[in-house]
Design a protein around this motif. Structure first.
Motif, PDB file in Angstrom:
ATOM      1  N   THR A  60       0.740  11.576   8.083  1.00  0.00           N
ATOM      2  CA  THR A  60       0.095  11.134   9.317  1.00  0.00           C
ATOM      3  C   THR A  60       0.839   9.932   9.888  1.00  0.00           C
ATOM      4  O   THR A  60       0.897   8.879   9.254  1.00  0.00           O
ATOM      5  CB  THR A  60      -1.385  10.753   9.056  1.00  0.00           C
ATOM      6  OG1 THR A  60      -2.046  11.875   8.473  1.00  0.00           O
ATOM      7  CG2 THR A  60      -2.066  10.349  10.352  1.00  0.00           C
ATOM      8  N   THR A  96      -0.378  12.474   3.632  1.00  0.00           N
ATOM      9  CA  THR A  96      -0.693  13.588   4.529  1.00  0.00           C
ATOM     10  C   THR A  96       0.278  13.655   5.710  1.00  0.00           C
ATOM     11  O   THR A  96       0.051  14.421   6.645  1.00  0.00           O
ATOM     12  CB  THR A  96      -2.129  13.458   5.078  1.00  0.00           C
ATOM     13  OG1 THR A  96      -2.242  12.232   5.814  1.00  0.00           O
ATOM     14  CG2 THR A  96      -3.158  13.488   3.957  1.00  0.00           C
ATOM     15  N   TYR A 114       4.256   5.776   8.976  1.00  0.00           N
ATOM     16  CA  TYR A 114       3.166   6.615   8.471  1.00  0.00           C
ATOM     17  C   TYR A 114       1.953   5.755   8.121  1.00  0.00           C
ATOM     18  O   TYR A 114       2.063   4.828   7.319  1.00  0.00           O
ATOM     19  CB  TYR A 114       3.615   7.375   7.214  1.00  0.00           C
ATOM     20  CG  TYR A 114       4.678   8.398   7.494  1.00  0.00           C
ATOM     21  CD1 TYR A 114       4.337   9.692   7.861  1.00  0.00           C
ATOM     22  CD2 TYR A 114       6.026   8.075   7.411  1.00  0.00           C
ATOM     23  CE1 TYR A 114       5.309  10.641   8.126  1.00  0.00           C
ATOM     24  CE2 TYR A 114       7.010   9.016   7.684  1.00  0.00           C
ATOM     25  CZ  TYR A 114       6.645  10.284   8.036  1.00  0.00           C
ATOM     26  OH  TYR A 114       7.615  11.227   8.303  1.00  0.00           O
ATOM     27  N   SER A 115       0.810   6.084   8.713  1.00  0.00           N
ATOM     28  CA  SER A 115      -0.436   5.412   8.345  1.00  0.00           C
ATOM     29  C   SER A 115      -0.996   6.024   7.061  1.00  0.00           C
ATOM     30  O   SER A 115      -1.766   5.390   6.348  1.00  0.00           O
ATOM     31  CB  SER A 115      -1.461   5.501   9.471  1.00  0.00           C
ATOM     32  OG  SER A 115      -1.704   6.850   9.814  1.00  0.00           O
ATOM     33  N   ASP A 116      -0.577   7.268   6.763  1.00  0.00           N
ATOM     34  CA  ASP A 116      -0.930   7.928   5.504  1.00  0.00           C
ATOM     35  C   ASP A 116       0.225   8.850   5.125  1.00  0.00           C
ATOM     36  O   ASP A 116       0.327   9.970   5.619  1.00  0.00           O
ATOM     37  CB  ASP A 116      -2.221   8.720   5.647  1.00  0.00           C
ATOM     38  CG  ASP A 116      -2.712   9.288   4.314  1.00  0.00           C
ATOM     39  OD1 ASP A 116      -1.920   9.324   3.337  1.00  0.00           O
ATOM     40  OD2 ASP A 116      -3.879   9.684   4.246  1.00  0.00           O
ATOM     41  N   ASP A 121       0.858  -1.186   0.000  1.00  0.00           N
ATOM     42  CA  ASP A 121       0.000   0.000   0.000  1.00  0.00           C
ATOM     43  C   ASP A 121       0.899   1.242   0.000  1.00  0.00           C
ATOM     44  O   ASP A 121       1.643   1.471   0.949  1.00  0.00           O
ATOM     45  CB  ASP A 121      -0.894  -0.011   1.233  1.00  0.00           C
ATOM     46  CG  ASP A 121      -1.857   1.165   1.281  1.00  0.00           C
ATOM     47  OD1 ASP A 121      -1.616   2.190   0.609  1.00  0.00           O
ATOM     48  OD2 ASP A 121      -2.855   1.059   2.018  1.00  0.00           O
ATOM     49  N   THR A 146       0.334   4.288   0.568  1.00  0.00           N
ATOM     50  CA  THR A 146       0.061   5.308   1.569  1.00  0.00           C
ATOM     51  C   THR A 146       0.675   4.971   2.926  1.00  0.00           C
ATOM     52  O   THR A 146       0.788   5.834   3.787  1.00  0.00           O
ATOM     53  CB  THR A 146      -1.459   5.541   1.751  1.00  0.00           C
ATOM     54  OG1 THR A 146      -2.049   4.343   2.247  1.00  0.00           O
ATOM     55  CG2 THR A 146      -2.103   5.945   0.439  1.00  0.00           C
TER      56      THR A 146
END
Length: 126
Positions: A109, A107, A102-104, A82, A84
């Motif tokens: 995040t 952005t 980073y979970s996203d 993934d 992201t």
């Protein structure tokens, strides 16, 4: 068989400066708000890696003397395909780097529970 240099020999060959050199490979796992657990697969630096959690998705990997400017490299296995979700690192000082999950990543995040059997390879040169 192949002749290997022991960690003691590596330290001894550096003289009084005791500069660690060699490769260390760990598998890092972290869940919820716990500190990451670094399982050592290989360690030729003679320095024991330690990890702690500073904040959500922000972890310190400490190995005294290993992270000297221009004298080390770090490769981090990405936890998933993934795009992201990502794991990166950032140097703090000669002894410590941040491992950031980073979970996203789009952005910026940060998130916990992303380091799940994440391989981190460190190479240090004298």
């Amino acid at each position: 068989g192949e002749e290997r240099t022991s960690a003691d020999d590596v330290w001894a060959s550096r003289g009084s400066g005791n500069i660690p050199a060699g490769e260390t490979t760990i598998v890092a796992s972290q869940a919820n708000t716990a500190n990451p657990i670094p399982t050592v697969l290989e360690n030729a630096t003679g320095v024991t890696p330690a990890m702690s959690r500073d904040d959500k998705g922000q972890y310190r990997l400490s190995m005294p003397g290993v992270f000297r400017v221009g004298k080390f490299a770090v490769v981090v296995q990405q936890p998933t395909n993934d795009p992201t979700i990502a794991v990166t690192w950032s140097r703090i000082d000669d002894d410590t780097i941040y491992v950031l999950s980073y979970s996203d990543s789009a952005t910026s995040t940060l998130g916990d529970s992303i380091l799940l059997d994440c391989i981190i390879m460190i190479r240090s040169i004298a």
